[in-house]
Motif scaffolding. Sequence first.
Motif, PDB file in Angstrom:
ATOM      1  N   GLU A  32       0.839  -1.188   0.000  1.00 12.69           N
ATOM      2  CA  GLU A  32       0.000   0.000   0.000  1.00 12.69           C
ATOM      3  C   GLU A  32       0.880   1.246   0.000  1.00 12.69           C
ATOM      4  O   GLU A  32       1.895   1.297   0.690  1.00 12.69           O
ATOM      5  CB  GLU A  32      -0.899   0.036   1.233  1.00 12.69           C
ATOM      6  CG  GLU A  32      -1.971  -1.021   1.238  1.00 12.69           C
ATOM      7  CD  GLU A  32      -2.873  -0.913   2.454  1.00 12.69           C
ATOM      8  OE1 GLU A  32      -2.468  -0.310   3.481  1.00 12.69           O
ATOM      9  OE2 GLU A  32      -3.993  -1.443   2.387  1.00 12.69           O
ATOM     10  N   ILE A  34       0.918   4.999   1.113  1.00  8.80           N
ATOM     11  CA  ILE A  34       0.216   5.818   2.098  1.00  8.80           C
ATOM     12  C   ILE A  34       0.566   7.289   1.911  1.00  8.80           C
ATOM     13  O   ILE A  34       1.737   7.637   1.777  1.00  8.80           O
ATOM     14  CB  ILE A  34       0.593   5.396   3.540  1.00  8.80           C
ATOM     15  CG1 ILE A  34       0.420   3.883   3.736  1.00  8.80           C
ATOM     16  CG2 ILE A  34      -0.167   6.205   4.570  1.00  8.80           C
ATOM     17  CD1 ILE A  34      -0.993   3.396   3.655  1.00  8.80           C
ATOM     18  N   ASN A  35      -0.446   8.135   1.935  1.00  8.61           N
ATOM     19  CA  ASN A  35      -0.234   9.581   1.928  1.00  8.61           C
ATOM     20  C   ASN A  35       0.227   9.963   3.333  1.00  8.61           C
ATOM     21  O   ASN A  35      -0.533   9.821   4.294  1.00  8.61           O
ATOM     22  CB  ASN A  35      -1.541  10.293   1.573  1.00  8.61           C
ATOM     23  CG  ASN A  35      -1.400  11.793   1.572  1.00  8.61           C
ATOM     24  OD1 ASN A  35      -0.478  12.364   2.136  1.00  8.61           O
ATOM     25  ND2 ASN A  35      -2.346  12.448   0.928  1.00  8.61           N
ATOM     26  N   PRO A  36       1.467  10.435   3.496  1.00  6.35           N
ATOM     27  CA  PRO A  36       1.961  10.748   4.843  1.00  6.35           C
ATOM     28  C   PRO A  36       1.247  11.927   5.491  1.00  6.35           C
ATOM     29  O   PRO A  36       1.275  12.065   6.719  1.00  6.35           O
ATOM     30  CB  PRO A  36       3.444  11.062   4.617  1.00  6.35           C
ATOM     31  CG  PRO A  36       3.553  11.437   3.185  1.00  6.35           C
ATOM     32  CD  PRO A  36       2.468  10.703   2.463  1.00  6.35           C
ATOM     33  N   ASN A  38      -2.058  12.439   5.532  1.00  2.96           N
ATOM     34  CA  ASN A  38      -3.314  12.085   6.186  1.00  2.96           C
ATOM     35  C   ASN A  38      -3.461  10.594   6.487  1.00  2.96           C
ATOM     36  O   ASN A  38      -4.477  10.176   7.032  1.00  2.96           O
ATOM     37  CB  ASN A  38      -4.500  12.561   5.338  1.00  2.96           C
ATOM     38  CG  ASN A  38      -4.510  11.947   3.960  1.00  2.96           C
ATOM     39  OD1 ASN A  38      -3.873  10.933   3.698  1.00  2.96           O
ATOM     40  ND2 ASN A  38      -5.248  12.571   3.057  1.00  2.96           N
ATOM     41  N   GLY A  39      -2.486   9.787   6.118  1.00  2.00           N
ATOM     42  CA  GLY A  39      -2.512   8.361   6.414  1.00  2.00           C
ATOM     43  C   GLY A  39      -3.412   7.544   5.504  1.00  2.00           C
ATOM     44  O   GLY A  39      -3.558   6.343   5.701  1.00  2.00           O
ATOM     45  N   GLU A  40      -4.000   8.150   4.478  1.00  2.00           N
ATOM     46  CA  GLU A  40      -4.895   7.436   3.570  1.00  2.00           C
ATOM     47  C   GLU A  40      -4.097   6.641   2.544  1.00  2.00           C
ATOM     48  O   GLU A  40      -3.035   7.051   2.106  1.00  2.00           O
ATOM     49  CB  GLU A  40      -5.797   8.420   2.826  1.00  2.00           C
ATOM     50  CG  GLU A  40      -6.818   9.100   3.700  1.00  2.00           C
ATOM     51  CD  GLU A  40      -7.696  10.062   2.900  1.00  2.00           C
ATOM     52  OE1 GLU A  40      -7.662  10.016   1.650  1.00  2.00           O
ATOM     53  OE2 GLU A  40      -8.403  10.847   3.546  1.00  2.00           O
ATOM     54  N   VAL A  41      -4.647   5.494   2.151  1.00  2.00           N
ATOM     55  CA  VAL A  41      -4.060   4.694   1.086  1.00  2.00           C
ATOM     56  C   VAL A  41      -4.378   5.384  -0.236  1.00  2.00           C
ATOM     57  O   VAL A  41      -5.541   5.660  -0.530  1.00  2.00           O
ATOM     58  CB  VAL A  41      -4.629   3.260   1.086  1.00  2.00           C
ATOM     59  CG1 VAL A  41      -4.112   2.472  -0.106  1.00  2.00           C
ATOM     60  CG2 VAL A  41      -4.293   2.551   2.388  1.00  2.00           C
TER      61      VAL A  41
END
Length: 87
Positions: A32, A34-36, A38-41
């Motif tokens: 995966e 991850i957008n650092p 916001n933590g979203e995949v």
Amino acid sequence: MDIKSVLVPDTIIQKMYIDGRWVESDASEKREIINPANGEVIGIVTEGSAQDAKNAIAVAHRAFYDDGWMNSKARDRADRLLQISNN
């Protein structure tokens, strides 16, 4: 499939770009992305194997030493990289 598709949620890139081609990986594992912020995949990519890395290294070595990249002018290198990034 282009490299930008990795930024689309739930997109799976099942190939790797080696030697000017999209090639299948020896590995079957996924990772995966991850957008650092916001933590979203933001995407899922195929993991490369040790053999995939060896193949990519061999191609890079050939391109640098045997195909003239090492002796090319900096401006020519920059132009080529810009062409690649615009595709």
